[in-house]
Design an enzyme around this catalytic site. Sequence first.
Site, PDB file in Angstrom:
ATOM      1  N   GLU A   9      38.639  41.689  41.518  1.00 51.65           N
ATOM      2  CA  GLU A   9      38.891  40.843  40.349  1.00 51.65           C
ATOM      3  C   GLU A   9      40.048  41.359  39.506  1.00 51.65           C
ATOM      4  OE1 GLU A   9      36.246  38.825  36.769  1.00 51.65           O
ATOM      5  OE2 GLU A   9      35.356  39.328  38.699  1.00 51.65           O
ATOM      6  N   ASP A 105      33.577  40.721  40.589  1.00 48.91           N
ATOM      7  CA  ASP A 105      32.337  41.090  39.909  1.00 48.91           C
ATOM      8  C   ASP A 105      31.153  40.376  40.543  1.00 48.91           C
ATOM      9  OD1 ASP A 105      33.640  42.764  38.229  1.00 48.91           O
ATOM     10  OD2 ASP A 105      33.348  41.584  36.417  1.00 48.91           O
ATOM     11  N   TYR A 305      26.458  48.363  36.798  1.00 46.39           N
ATOM     12  CA  TYR A 305      27.090  47.079  36.488  1.00 46.39           C
ATOM     13  C   TYR A 305      26.754  46.600  35.075  1.00 46.39           C
ATOM     14  CZ  TYR A 305      28.635  42.249  37.050  1.00 46.39           C
ATOM     15  OH  TYR A 305      29.266  41.047  36.894  1.00 46.39           O
TER      16      TYR A 305
END
Length: 689
Positions: A9, A105, A305
């Site tokens: 990303e 992501d 995360y």
Amino acid sequence: MSKTLVLAEKPSVAKELARVLQADQKTAHYYEGKNYIVTWALGHLLGLKMPEQYHPQWQKWTFETLPMLPTKFEITPLPKTGAQLKAIKQLARRKDVNQAVIATDAGREGELVARFIFDYIDFKKPLKRLWISSQTDKAIKAGFAALQPDQNYEHLYQAAMARSEADWLIGLNVSRALTVKYHDSLSAGRVQTPTLAFVAEREQAINHFKPQTYQTLQLQTPYGTAALQPNKHLSADAAQKMAAQVNRTDFKVTAIDVKTKHEKAPLPYDLTALQQVANERYHFSAKETLNLLQRLYERYKLVTYPRTDSRYLTTDLKATMTERLNAISGYSPEAKKWAAQKQPVIQTQVFNNSKVGDHYGLIPTEERGQLNQLDNDELKIYRLIVDQFLLLFKEDHVEKRSKVTLQGGQFTFTFTYHQVLEPGFKDDQKTAPLTLKQGASVKGQAVLKQQTTKPPKRLTEATLLAQMEKYGLGTPATRADILEKLVSSGLMKRQSNELSVTPKGTQLLDLVNPSLVSPKLTAQWEADLKSIEQGDLAPKTFIATMRDNTVRLVKEIKGSKKTYKDPNLTQKKCPQCGSRLREKQTRQGTFYVCSNPDCDYRRRKDPKVTNHRCPQCHHKMVLLKGANGEYFKCQHCGFTEKPQDKKHSKRMNKHEEKKLLQKYSPDAQEAAEESPLAAALKAAMHQDQ
């Protein structure tokens, strides 16, 4: 040899993936190695087309063009990112590329970023998905060893696409309808509007609040302060009379109600919970916390995360706990001791696969980081996560709570005695048991306290996030951006750590459709998106509902009889067309802009302070614009001067300096008369020798 194209990303993530995958040949748009080519998006490279890209007539902001309902939504490249998109397309078409991996992501928006790109370039080769919850080398290698077909994430993509289309339909149509109706930029949306309403409701409660003064009666005893039952708000006269009576009364213990309470340690944070704590403790905005957390995840690889909505862990993480303790042993002596002892997690309720969605709770990774590399704010967020994680290795806090009832004449008082049996995760001390017995006499002294009722507190980002979570408004990944949009659009403002609605925001809530203000309908839409993500609801059904809602909402605005007063409209007149000027806040400061949509006049409200110094008093000068163009003026001594021509005032680069030195070197002195600049350069060169 065939190669795998990997799409990250961000460039920073791509760099780390490339290092782990040994793709060490760097170019402007990708990294390449023996087996992998790693490239990146720049966030979104594509987005849904804007109205005018579907139909030229939709470029006009009129009621005749509303509602705008595209037959089919289409995507288009975003400006300024075309070069990277073109590079990805060329890489995808290389003959040695036999498959691609989505490594954006691991969430709804990350899936949308990648699928937009691969759909746009018409990628026909096998597509796989990397799904990891931390950026450590170990996690990356394990993730690439267990890649999944991207078809497994089709429902996730459908939910992301449905969210994007719904925001287009509701947001663009309603905002445009309000703007056309009331001749001011009024932004509304299916999530941001009910969120703003929470702030306005609290503001209204504060404005309508009327303070009241009252007195309370308590009984001070050797065992604690007891409260009158029922606890009453007393007038001054009544309180004085009752206090006198209490002081003449003997009290006895008529009941002792004992309960033992086991309190378990709190679970790891999810994103929203962390944002709330960081806002309360450090006054960080939700966006600031997310940005700090993202750096800890991507750059330093110290935490898992960020955009998680779960506070639980999967059972397979049990085997990694000692390694994680080892990783934070430099931060915590406790962690070092527990790692050596292979201490198991005591709060085992944290391991629950059924309560983990896409990602588990925020915990430290197995990466041993250098904490001296973190800045102060990064360290604060890291400490919050690690300290919460360490609580999982501690026992329950156990208390014996004894509620004591004291009776004397017509009066009843109660107090609760807390005896700490096991400090557990709270790290406090054990306390002595209560020595009172039922039937014992207790002496006490009446205590009067005068108090004043307090207005409700203004919402902070912490309390507003709690409201959004309670009503299902937005997701952990989107809430921070929603709050920032409300502030940037002038509907809400921050004052210290408190939030308040602006006059413009107050009017918007009165003008916008009531169903869009209520959190109930919007929360239902969010629940529908979750159902799409889980495969329980067809996207077409959801979008059909959104289209119907769009038609209804625009029709309601068109027929509204309400009026709007622009709070930013001034009494100043536009020198070009005579219309009134409106104040507009921008990143460059406050400007006056013409309220006439056909006029482009604008000027600064306050003079722009520059770094240009006054040659007389050396203060910074302001830049003004007059009949003969721009000029500098010193506000201290009044000196004015015209700006130099940028072409002639440009600083010389190294190449120009070298040429100038060569021109005036001893070997090139052909001029009859040496210039002052040449003489100065020569003198300087001789001094250096």
